[in-house]
Design an enzyme around this catalytic site. Structure first.
Site, mmCIF file in Angstrom:
data_model
loop_
_atom_site.group_PDB
_atom_site.id
_atom_site.type_symbol
_atom_site.label_atom_id
_atom_site.label_comp_id
_atom_site.label_asym_id
_atom_site.label_seq_id
_atom_site.Cartn_x
_atom_site.Cartn_y
_atom_site.Cartn_z
ATOM 1 C CB THR A 154 85.815 -15.665 -35.882
ATOM 2 O OG1 THR A 154 85.745 -16.013 -37.560
ATOM 3 C CG2 THR A 154 84.544 -15.819 -35.252
ATOM 4 C CG ASP B 146 88.361 -1.541 -40.779
ATOM 5 O OD1 ASP B 146 89.130 -0.809 -40.206
ATOM 6 O OD2 ASP B 146 88.541 -1.860 -42.126
ATOM 7 C CG ASP C 48 91.652 2.794 -38.492
ATOM 8 O OD1 ASP C 48 92.012 3.414 -37.753
ATOM 9 O OD2 ASP C 48 92.206 2.167 -39.630
ATOM 10 N NE ARG D 144 94.290 4.774 -38.682
ATOM 11 C CZ ARG D 144 95.265 3.922 -39.178
ATOM 12 N NH1 ARG D 144 96.637 4.208 -39.462
ATOM 13 N NH2 ARG D 144 94.962 2.650 -39.609
#
Length: 293
Positions: A81, A123, A144, A206
């Site tokens: 969260t 992430d 990412d 990437r």
């Protein structure tokens, strides 16, 4: 029964839906299985959700961490969260800094996730090590948000690129950051069918390693995909060592005319064969032998 399952069962005991932690044999292996039975019909994957707001560091922020091999998780939503604010006003008022905040970390080999949701911003999914199969999953984030050195197939998964209320703080993002380290490293991310959409412009990936490998096959790519497609990041000069490819993709974001010049142009037939589920992660048929129930 692994302590992980006991902990999650306690955590979810008051949630809608029922968590089952099962040990089932598959040949001479024990398959640890988490199943969430949804309450009622048609309520979808988000009926039962695990949440946490960890963000101190990538390796300790994860809402759900899976270490053992032979794990199967079905019908579960996992959310970090942190970064998921309700309004930009709140973010500005707090001088908000986006930080890595992992929803799930997967370390074990032969791990499978079916009909699961993974929600975060940066992430979201740490696909760390081992062979993994994600099927019919929903993955949300902006930076990412699928990263690591796993050897994984994402089959029929929906990727939603969005920063939510923090959208103005993310000019563009990256779906993947894959960390393959050498030419002999078997790792890589394969996206088989599925779709990419959202509200934040994103690169498909990437480089998180000098031999980074990500392949999209027959994926529906919307206009959120950045025209260049791919970014070398800290590995400029290694572009010819990357394996970045898009095979038979469709949608507004599949236009290859402005892609980076070093993208791989792989032969469709052989790529689909080499990176099929059976050849890439299921040579010993561990996926084929997962108990069905």
């Amino acid at each position: 029964m692994p302590c992980l399952f006991i902990f999650i069962a306690l955590l979810l005991s008051s949630c809608i839906g029922t968590l089952k932690a099962l040990d089932q044999t598959c040949g001479n292996k024990v398959v640890n299985t988490i199943v969430v039975d949804q309450a009622g019909s048609g309520e979808g994957q988000r009926v039962t959700t695990i949440t946490y707001n960890g963000h101190a560091a990538t390796d300790v922020s994860s809402t759900f961490t899976s270490y053992p091999s032979h794990i199967v998780v079905r019908n579960l939503s996992i959310m970090n969260t942190y970064n998921r604010l309700t309004s930009l006003t709140k973010a500005n008022g707090m001088s908000w800094d986006i930080k890595p905040a992992v929803a799930i970390s997967v370390y074990g080999d032969k791990s499978a996730f079916y009909n699961c949701d993974f929600l975060g911003l940066q992430d979201t999914v740490w696909d760390n090590l081992g062979r993994h199969h994600f099927k019919n999953c929903y993955i949300e984030g902006a930076i990412d948000f699928i990263f690591g050195s796993g050897q994984s197939v994402y089959e029929d998964c929906h990727i939603n690129a969005t920063a939510g209320a923090l959208a103005s703080k993310v000019s563009f993002g990256y779906i993947t950051a894959q960390g393959r380290s050498s030419d002999s490293d078997p790792s890589g991310f394969v996206f088989l069918r599925g779709s990419v959409s959202g509200s934040t412009s994103v690169y498909l990936g990437r480089a998180y390693g000098p031999f980074s490998r990500v392949i999209f096959i027959q994926t529906d790519l919307s206009s959120v995909v950045h025209p260049e497609g791919w970014y070398s990041w800290h590995y400029g000069g290694y572009e010819m060592s990357f394996t970045y490819a898009e095979v038979e993709c469709k949608g507004a974001g599949s236009d290859m005319s402005r892609r980076v010049p070093w993208i791989d142009k792989l032969h469709s037939f052989y790529t689909k064969q080499q990176f099929s589920i059976s050849n890439f992660i299921d040579q010993d048929q561990w996926i084929s032998n997962i108990p069905r129930f």
